[in-house]
Design an enzyme around this catalytic site. Sequence first.
Site, PDB file in Angstrom:
ATOM      1  N   SER A 176       0.832  -1.210   0.000  1.00 25.02           N
ATOM      2  CA  SER A 176       0.000   0.000   0.000  1.00 25.02           C
ATOM      3  C   SER A 176       0.860   1.250   0.000  1.00 25.02           C
ATOM      4  O   SER A 176       1.979   1.250   0.516  1.00 25.02           O
ATOM      5  CB  SER A 176      -0.922   0.025   1.218  1.00 25.02           C
ATOM      6  OG  SER A 176      -1.794  -1.073   1.214  1.00 25.02           O
TER       7      SER A 176
HETATM    8  N1  SAH Z   1      -1.171  -4.035   4.005  1.00 22.97           N
HETATM    9  C1  SAH Z   1      -0.620  -4.627   2.832  1.00 22.97           C
HETATM   10  C2  SAH Z   1      -1.565  -4.447   1.668  1.00 22.97           C
HETATM   11  C3  SAH Z   1      -1.438  -5.509   0.659  1.00 22.97           C
HETATM   12  S1  SAH Z   1      -2.632  -5.455  -0.622  1.00 22.97           S
HETATM   13  C4  SAH Z   1       0.736  -4.021   2.502  1.00 22.97           C
HETATM   14  O1  SAH Z   1       0.989  -2.866   2.856  1.00 22.97           O
HETATM   15  O2  SAH Z   1       1.564  -4.678   1.879  1.00 22.97           O
HETATM   16  C5  SAH Z   1      -3.957  -6.411   0.064  1.00 22.97           C
HETATM   17  C6  SAH Z   1      -3.674  -7.853   0.363  1.00 22.97           C
HETATM   18  O3  SAH Z   1      -4.910  -8.464   0.744  1.00 22.97           O
HETATM   19  C7  SAH Z   1      -3.167  -8.689  -0.810  1.00 22.97           C
HETATM   20  O4  SAH Z   1      -1.951  -9.284  -0.459  1.00 22.97           O
HETATM   21  C8  SAH Z   1      -4.254  -9.731  -1.034  1.00 22.97           C
HETATM   22  O5  SAH Z   1      -3.766 -10.992  -1.445  1.00 22.97           O
HETATM   23  C9  SAH Z   1      -4.893  -9.808   0.342  1.00 22.97           C
HETATM   24  N2  SAH Z   1      -6.264 -10.331   0.393  1.00 22.97           N
HETATM   25  C10 SAH Z   1      -7.281 -10.139  -0.478  1.00 22.97           C
HETATM   26  N3  SAH Z   1      -8.396 -10.771  -0.061  1.00 22.97           N
HETATM   27  C11 SAH Z   1      -8.084 -11.393   1.123  1.00 22.97           C
HETATM   28  C12 SAH Z   1      -8.794 -12.207   2.044  1.00 22.97           C
HETATM   29  N4  SAH Z   1     -10.083 -12.541   1.846  1.00 22.97           N
HETATM   30  N5  SAH Z   1      -8.148 -12.669   3.140  1.00 22.97           N
HETATM   31  C13 SAH Z   1      -6.837 -12.366   3.351  1.00 22.97           C
HETATM   32  N6  SAH Z   1      -6.112 -11.600   2.514  1.00 22.97           N
HETATM   33  C14 SAH Z   1      -6.706 -11.114   1.410  1.00 22.97           C
END
Ligand code: SAH
Length: 218
Positions: A68
């Site tokens: 993010s």
């Molecule tokens: N906070 C993270 C954001 C990553 S993007 C950072 O700063 O790196 C969001 C993430 O949510 C992705 O890795 C995606 O695979 C995950 N995601 C999507 N749906 C999900 C679910 N139902 N349960 C767990 N993770 C999920």
Amino acid sequence: MAHKFVDNYRERGARKKLVEILGDRGIQDKNVLKAIAKVPRHYFFDETFWIQAYKDIAFPIGDGQTISQPYTVAYQTELLHIKRGDKVLEIGTGSGYQTCILLELGAQVYTIERKENLFNRTIQVLPHMGYHPEFFCGDGSKGILEHAPYDKILVTAGAPFVPEILLKQLKIGGVLVIPVGDENAQKMVTVLRVSETDYEKFELDTFRFVPLVGDQAW
Ligand code: SAH
């Protein structure tokens, strides 16, 4: 991913600048800014891309997912009003950067990621950096009932609606922060659990997240 874990004046300087940018963009919580100043975000990048690590941008972390944007991380964290010892459920571990910020604020973090290869990476990288959340691999759209209730729940992927099942896993006085909308844009939503049956919902600014995929999601 090459991880040499070098954090020199160059990286620390870039991090200081990033904190200034976030302050200019409206992030006020001193503790959040302190945490951003502390966590080496370049460790989440391949060394080739270190130059990108302290720009206020999202960045691909593989598998169609992104780390993010720092502003977004700071914005969501500020809304959570983390207190030391808060039990926090983070849905969407991704790179683990946001997880580190929550840990720096003294939270006890339960974090869940549905993509196995991202999960496998963070369970290596974070402990190596000295960060120790509880890691889970699976669909976080249903929360993690076994460890509920939580003081705070943070969703870091875009949801089509607020899952009822997450609200039920909040303590009274607990807060859920979740981006809700379609695939192009989501409003940041906060929900405060005021009693066993009552919730207060607030809609804030617009963001663009990767989709939350699962049983209570897309
Ligand atoms: N906070 C993270 C954001 C990553 S993007 C950072 O700063 O790196 C969001 C993430 O949510 C992705 O890795 C995606 O695979 C995950 N995601 C999507 N749906 C999900 C679910 N139902 N349960 C767990 N993770 C999920």
